[in-house]
Design a protein around this motif. Structure first.
Motif, PDB file in Angstrom:
ATOM      1  N   UNK A  31       0.832  -1.206   0.000  1.00  0.00           N
ATOM      2  CA  UNK A  31       0.000   0.000   0.000  1.00  0.00           C
ATOM      3  C   UNK A  31       0.870   1.261   0.000  1.00  0.00           C
ATOM      4  N   UNK A  32       1.915   1.272   0.862  1.00  0.00           N
ATOM      5  CA  UNK A  32       2.801   2.449   0.911  1.00  0.00           C
ATOM      6  C   UNK A  32       3.564   2.615  -0.399  1.00  0.00           C
ATOM      7  N   UNK A  65     -13.133  -6.594   1.935  1.00  0.00           N
ATOM      8  CA  UNK A  65     -13.486  -5.313   1.329  1.00  0.00           C
ATOM      9  C   UNK A  65     -12.645  -4.169   1.893  1.00  0.00           C
ATOM     10  N   UNK A  66     -12.166  -4.330   3.144  1.00  0.00           N
ATOM     11  CA  UNK A  66     -11.346  -3.280   3.740  1.00  0.00           C
ATOM     12  C   UNK A  66     -10.058  -3.083   2.946  1.00  0.00           C
ATOM     13  N   UNK A  67      -9.408  -4.190   2.580  1.00  0.00           N
ATOM     14  CA  UNK A  67      -8.181  -4.101   1.782  1.00  0.00           C
ATOM     15  C   UNK A  67      -8.466  -3.575   0.382  1.00  0.00           C
ATOM     16  N   UNK A  68      -9.643  -3.930  -0.152  1.00  0.00           N
ATOM     17  CA  UNK A  68     -10.016  -3.414  -1.469  1.00  0.00           C
ATOM     18  C   UNK A  68     -10.123  -1.891  -1.438  1.00  0.00           C
ATOM     19  N   UNK A  79      -7.636   0.851  -3.505  1.00  0.00           N
ATOM     20  CA  UNK A  79      -8.125   1.878  -4.431  1.00  0.00           C
ATOM     21  C   UNK A  79      -7.791   3.286  -3.925  1.00  0.00           C
ATOM     22  N   UNK A  80      -7.791   3.462  -2.601  1.00  0.00           N
ATOM     23  CA  UNK A  80      -7.440   4.755  -2.042  1.00  0.00           C
ATOM     24  C   UNK A  80      -5.957   5.054  -2.265  1.00  0.00           C
ATOM     25  N   UNK A  81      -5.122   4.014  -2.235  1.00  0.00           N
ATOM     26  CA  UNK A  81      -3.691   4.220  -2.469  1.00  0.00           C
ATOM     27  C   UNK A  81      -3.380   4.552  -3.915  1.00  0.00           C
ATOM     28  N   UNK A  84     -13.464   5.149 -13.327  1.00  0.00           N
ATOM     29  CA  UNK A  84     -12.651   3.939 -13.548  1.00  0.00           C
ATOM     30  C   UNK A  84     -12.568   3.110 -12.274  1.00  0.00           C
ATOM     31  N   UNK A  85     -12.336   3.799 -11.153  1.00  0.00           N
ATOM     32  CA  UNK A  85     -12.264   3.075  -9.888  1.00  0.00           C
ATOM     33  C   UNK A  85     -13.585   2.393  -9.558  1.00  0.00           C
ATOM     34  N   UNK A  86     -14.720   3.107  -9.804  1.00  0.00           N
ATOM     35  CA  UNK A  86     -16.019   2.493  -9.538  1.00  0.00           C
ATOM     36  C   UNK A  86     -16.253   1.283 -10.429  1.00  0.00           C
ATOM     37  N   UNK A  87     -15.850   1.406 -11.699  1.00  0.00           N
ATOM     38  CA  UNK A  87     -16.006   0.258 -12.591  1.00  0.00           C
ATOM     39  C   UNK A  87     -15.146  -0.915 -12.135  1.00  0.00           C
TER      40      UNK A  87
END
Length: 348
Positions: free
Chosen positions: A63-64, A87-90, A94-96, A138-141
């Motif tokens: 992630x980093x 889902x937390x890691x997902x 995406x946030x990273x 794109x992220x939502x898709x």
């Protein structure tokens, strides 16, 4: 050609992924890294199109590393390949800044399809004002597609469970019937075994006495054999002791003889020592009598040679002086003759 960088702390998994991806004609694995620090260095050097990133790694995690890559190298796209079905890691991935999230049990076809879709979505030319909206879309898709894959897998698991349950109900009927057959067969076997046991008891009662008599005979024979063996062993021990005593006595006699011989040799050696000293003294005296005349002769010879050398030097000096004197007289005479010549001519 899509260049790909593999980042995972498991070397075996990296080799498997490399084998999968190199089968595709439009894929090229340009490097492998095993932690976040190595991934940053490899991205800076190789500038790949796609980075397949693991989350849990020693040192800097995925992630980093992804956050730094997206900030420093925005043209490089990251796809997470993780074992966390959460889902937390997902959301964290995406946030990273990751473009996709796949599980490690994904098939090779799904992985290749995802890489191509992310790569082509990355290369779309869009107006600069719509960058944030396109990125969010794109992220939502990607998120919807990930959930769709997860839902399909769960649906397939449920279908498999239902089919298994149906097969299990049929299996229960077959099992019940088979158990009944086995129960009847077991009852028959038990009855046969009871009859066989009764017959064996009768046979055993008849053979017990014969076995007992045979055991007693065998015990008697063993006792007799033990007694014979004990007597033979005692006799052999006595003979062995006698032979040992004889050999020991012979060895002691040999040792005594050798000791006496050594003592006699020591006495003879002590007797010979004075004669050796006398011989040495005599030999030294004779040697001195021979060497002294030779030494005197050498001294006389040396003295004569010195005298001859002095005589020769004196003769050489005398000859030199004679030659010098003769030369001087000759030179003086010639000088006198030259000086008297002009005076005579003047008188005349």
């Amino acid at each position: 050609m899509i260049s790909i960088l593999l980042v995972d702390d498991q070397a075996l998994l990296c080799e498997v992924l490399k084998t999968w991806l190199e089968v595709e004609q439009d894929f090229q694995v340009v490097g492998v890294a095993h932690n976040g620090e190595q991934a940053l260095d490899q991205v800076e050097i190789l500038q790949p199109d796609i980075v397949l990133m693991d989350i849990d790694m020693p040192g800097m995690n995925g992630l980093s590393a992804t956050k730094i890559i997206c900030e420093r190298f925005p043209q490089v796209k990251v796809i997470f390949l993780s074992a966390h079905d959460d889902d937390n890691y997902l959301g964290k991935s995406l946030k990273a800044g990751a473009k996709a999230y796949l599980l490690k049990n994904t098939t090779a076809e799904e992985l290749a399809h995802k890489i191509r879709s992310v790569y082509h979505n990355q290369t779309l030319s869009v107006p600069s004002s719509d960058d944030s909206a396109i990125a969010l879309k794109t992220k939502l898709e990607e998120l919807m597609e990930t959930y769709r894959h997860k839902f399909q897998k769960q649906l397939e698991e449920v279908k498999f469970s239902l089919e298994t349950l149906k097969q299990t109900s049929n299996f229960d009927n077959i099992t019940q019937q088979r158990l009944s057959e086995l129960e009847n067969l077991l009852i028959d076997k038990i009855a046969n075994c009871d009859q066989r046991l009764i017959q064996l008891e009768i046979i055993n009662s008849n053979t017990w006495e014969s076995l007992r008599s045979e055991v007693l005979d065998l015990q008697t024979q063993m006792n007799e054999s033990n007694r014979n063996l004990s007597s033979q062993m005692n006799q052999q021990i006595v003979n062995l002791k006698r032979e040992s005593d004889t050999q020991l006595a012979n060895a002691l006699e040999d040792w005594a003889r050798q000791r006496a011989a050594l003592q006699e040799w020591a006495v003879q050696r002590d007797d010979m020592r004075p004669s050796l000293e006398e011989f040495e003294l005599k030999y030294r005296t004779e040697l001195v009598t021979v060497i002294n005349p030779l030494r005197a002769s050498f001294r006389d010879l040396d003295k004569q040679m010195r005298i001859m050398r002095n005589c020769m030097i004196a003769a050489i000096l005398t000859a030199a002086m004679s030659l010098s004197l003769a030369s001087w007289v000759l030179v003086s005479y010639r000088g006198g003759s030259n000086s008297s010549g002009p005076d005579i001519s003047n008188v005349n």
